[in-house]
Design a protein around this motif. Sequence first.
Motif, PDB file in Angstrom:
ATOM      1  N   ASP A   1       2.448  -5.528  -2.484  1.00  0.00           N
ATOM      2  CA  ASP A   1       3.061  -4.290  -2.415  1.00  0.00           C
ATOM      3  C   ASP A   1       4.456  -4.609  -1.863  1.00  0.00           C
ATOM      4  O   ASP A   1       4.564  -5.189  -0.906  1.00  0.00           O
ATOM      5  CB  ASP A   1       2.198  -3.557  -1.344  1.00  0.00           C
TER       6      ASP A   1
ATOM      7  N   ARG B   1       2.924  -2.065  -6.850  1.00  0.00           N
ATOM      8  CA  ARG B   1       1.977  -1.252  -5.995  1.00  0.00           C
ATOM      9  C   ARG B   1       0.624  -1.129  -7.026  1.00  0.00           C
ATOM     10  O   ARG B   1       0.906  -0.753  -8.064  1.00  0.00           O
ATOM     11  CB  ARG B   1       2.572   0.129  -5.595  1.00  0.00           C
ATOM     12  N   ASP B   2      -0.510  -1.312  -6.285  1.00  0.00           N
ATOM     13  CA  ASP B   2      -1.674  -1.099  -7.084  1.00  0.00           C
ATOM     14  C   ASP B   2      -1.749  -2.218  -8.219  1.00  0.00           C
ATOM     15  O   ASP B   2      -2.187  -1.652  -9.439  1.00  0.00           O
ATOM     16  CB  ASP B   2      -2.063   0.223  -7.160  1.00  0.00           C
TER      17      ASP B   2
ATOM     18  N   LEU C   1       2.771  -2.134   3.068  1.00  0.00           N
ATOM     19  CA  LEU C   1       1.893  -1.946   3.978  1.00  0.00           C
ATOM     20  C   LEU C   1       1.189  -3.411   3.916  1.00  0.00           C
ATOM     21  O   LEU C   1       0.920  -4.119   3.016  1.00  0.00           O
ATOM     22  CB  LEU C   1       0.920  -0.824   3.780  1.00  0.00           C
ATOM     23  N   ASN C   2       0.429  -3.657   5.129  1.00  0.00           N
ATOM     24  CA  ASN C   2      -0.285  -5.018   5.403  1.00  0.00           C
ATOM     25  C   ASN C   2      -1.748  -5.082   4.450  1.00  0.00           C
ATOM     26  O   ASN C   2      -2.024  -6.048   4.301  1.00  0.00           O
ATOM     27  CB  ASN C   2      -0.383  -5.301   6.596  1.00  0.00           C
ATOM     28  N   ARG C   3      -2.362  -3.955   4.369  1.00  0.00           N
ATOM     29  CA  ARG C   3      -3.405  -3.767   3.587  1.00  0.00           C
ATOM     30  C   ARG C   3      -4.445  -4.891   3.938  1.00  0.00           C
ATOM     31  O   ARG C   3      -4.926  -5.920   3.304  1.00  0.00           O
ATOM     32  CB  ARG C   3      -3.354  -3.946   1.959  1.00  0.00           C
TER      33      ARG C   3
ATOM     34  N   SER D   1      -3.662  -8.822   3.776  1.00  0.00           N
ATOM     35  CA  SER D   1      -3.523  -9.496   2.382  1.00  0.00           C
ATOM     36  C   SER D   1      -2.096  -9.315   1.852  1.00  0.00           C
ATOM     37  O   SER D   1      -1.636 -10.169   0.859  1.00  0.00           O
ATOM     38  CB  SER D   1      -4.250  -8.837   1.287  1.00  0.00           C
ATOM     39  N   ASN D   2      -1.072  -8.465   2.700  1.00  0.00           N
ATOM     40  CA  ASN D   2      -0.057  -8.366   1.937  1.00  0.00           C
ATOM     41  C   ASN D   2       0.999  -8.495   3.434  1.00  0.00           C
ATOM     42  O   ASN D   2       2.087  -7.773   3.315  1.00  0.00           O
ATOM     43  CB  ASN D   2       0.149  -6.840   1.509  1.00  0.00           C
TER      44      ASN D   2
END
Length: 444
Positions: free
Chosen positions: A331, A361-362, A425-427, A430-431
Amino acid sequence: MDEEATCSICLDHLQEPVTIGCGHNFCRACITRYCEDTVRGSGDAVPCPSCRAEFQIGSFRLNTQLRNLVKKIKEQSLKPGKEQMENQCVEHEEILKLFCEEDGEAICVICRESQAHRGHTVLPIQEAASNYQVGDTTDLREPIAQTHTYLDREGIKSECEKLRRFVSEEEQRLLQRLEEEERETLRSLEANVAQLSRQSSSLCTLISEIKEKSRQTPAELLKDVRRTLDRSKDVKLQEAKAVSTELKTPCSIPGMMEMLRKFRGDVTLDPGTANLNLILSKDRKCVRLGDKQQALPDTLERFDTCPCVLGSEGITGGRRYWEVEVGDKTDWALGVCRESVRRRGEVTMTPGHGYWVVWLRDGGYKACTYSLTPLPVHLQPRRVGVFLDYEGGEVSFYNVTDRSHLFTFTDTFSGILCPYFYPGLNRGGSNAAPLTLCPVPAQP
């Protein structure tokens, strides 16, 4: 050269030359007036005054190189009795008090403020002249300066010729690859057609036989029914294989990447614009999203809602290129925005709101146009290049990993533009990796 520098509308030397889609050049005022006189409610497209090819109103761009060429032609074509003073600007009739090192020419104070020289290194003409002195032999300054300019000109010609040669070779290579892929696709399609034709023929024969038997008496029908059923089992319908017509060969132009890198400039992050949740490295080259807000003043310059940050270097003209390491992040968003964008509240990353940005994104790479535009990504980019041509009105993005072009925004720029960075965002961790500005190699 004089003919090329003439506007076909006013038949005079080009003033503020602009180029339209078909490649012809006109004075900005002439082509604007021509468009106004020609449209008359018939739509946005008008024919070129020279070749009649249609172009969109307002799509023309300032041709800076041609403008400089016209200026030099004017200098060379002055008639006897109208020569300019040796130390006077031809265009503005002002005293030549300054020297532009990038263009290698003496300029006046008005020239310095023009877009052609804004942002260039400018020295007082006496100081610049001293750089070309040889010992105390001051009368050698002019020949040395002429030699220096000649070598610069020849170097530029050589580099441009190399680039033209490379682009021509790259074009032939890509066209050849495209032809090979087209032949492969056609072979697959022909094989599918042949398979379907065989199946169709078998079905037609079986259908005809069944129709014929349906007209027989019950005794005759039952006599050979087993053979007919066995034959129907032999007809196996196979689905045709899907054939992709998408071009597998990405438009990869390594030479273009090398040319872009000649415009690389040092870019650092501006901590005064960073959202309070962002953490910047000490050298202001990396940015990541933290777990909590930093204990820093919440000024109006900061983005308060969107976790993003701008580059410190405002851009008001010329060409700039920088590269950002995105690695395996899932992201992120990168690009350019106006310095005057709203910092408080939600951010809408579209050109209409002063943003020229691409994002991941996504799992999808997209350009943030008015309606999101999917990007042709063949290989996941671990590094992304951003190229801004201020006067040309373009922001281009490149996948440095496979050296392919991703997307180009076309617009008209004014005011100060800044590099834009959003680490995402860190999610769940994972990011969490940072966005990193790649260092600029030392120039030889």
